[in-house]
Design a protein around this motif. Sequence first.
Motif: not given
Length: 270
Positions: A88-106
């Motif tokens: 797959y091709f992929s794209a990521y949108g970072m939503n939540a950011v914290y000192p040890h990482g981040h998560h979001g939609n893809a």
Amino acid sequence: MKLRIASYNIHKGVMGLKGLKRQSLTIHALRDQLHSLGADLVFLQEVQGRHDRHAGRFEHWPEDSQHDFLSKTPSAVDDLLGHSSQRYFSAYGMNAVYPHGHHGNALLSKHPIEWSRNEDVSDHRLEQRGLLHCRVNTPAGPVHTMVAHFGLFKRSRIRQASQLVQHVHAHVPPDAPLIIAGDFNDWQRIIGPELEAGIGVREVLPQGNGLLGRVFRHGSFPCRFPVFGLDRVFCRGFEASSAQVLSGPAWAGLSDHAPFVVDLTLGAGH
């Protein structure tokens, strides 16, 4: 043109009680199951871009970010050799950011992603939410896709739905095919009519199986007894031929949500 799409909140690829040894790593099994669907487009929420603590805690935590990891063909041998092929091709949108990482939609797409942009739709500091907008180049022409993750509070969701409508008016041509999917947290089913009236989309409703399926035909949460329709699909320019929330042993325990799979056909004139 036919497209199979899937929407899935993957719970960051980890299940169990936070910070305890009872936590289990599910991202590898998630990848196996996702690829078995044969979807052309996969709309993912709660995707871990980086998590230093999990990387130190779990022996088999992927070296790649989760959207890159999930885009590659599942193979235990390839994983060991580091030769997994890109499916797959992929794209990521970072939503939540914290000192040890981040998560979001893809978004995972079998067709090239021409561009992507991530819009912050957070309504307050306690919930970081986003809208990942991608333009996908399909054999039938460009399709606009949006991966959404809305808030837990009703007022937040109403404002986020309004932002989504404004975003579409500003960035999507009125005649362009459009697919919006994700975790809307809208168990009260309030925002659907606003999206339908504001941007001309139609909601795709899951097809029920048996008595429970007819009673709880919109359920995708919680996974083991899905009665709340949090995960939704809206489209414009497409007709849906099938729509199903997946359940059963293969999906149980992988996430707190069940995946929603829809088969779409591009309508005449697009």
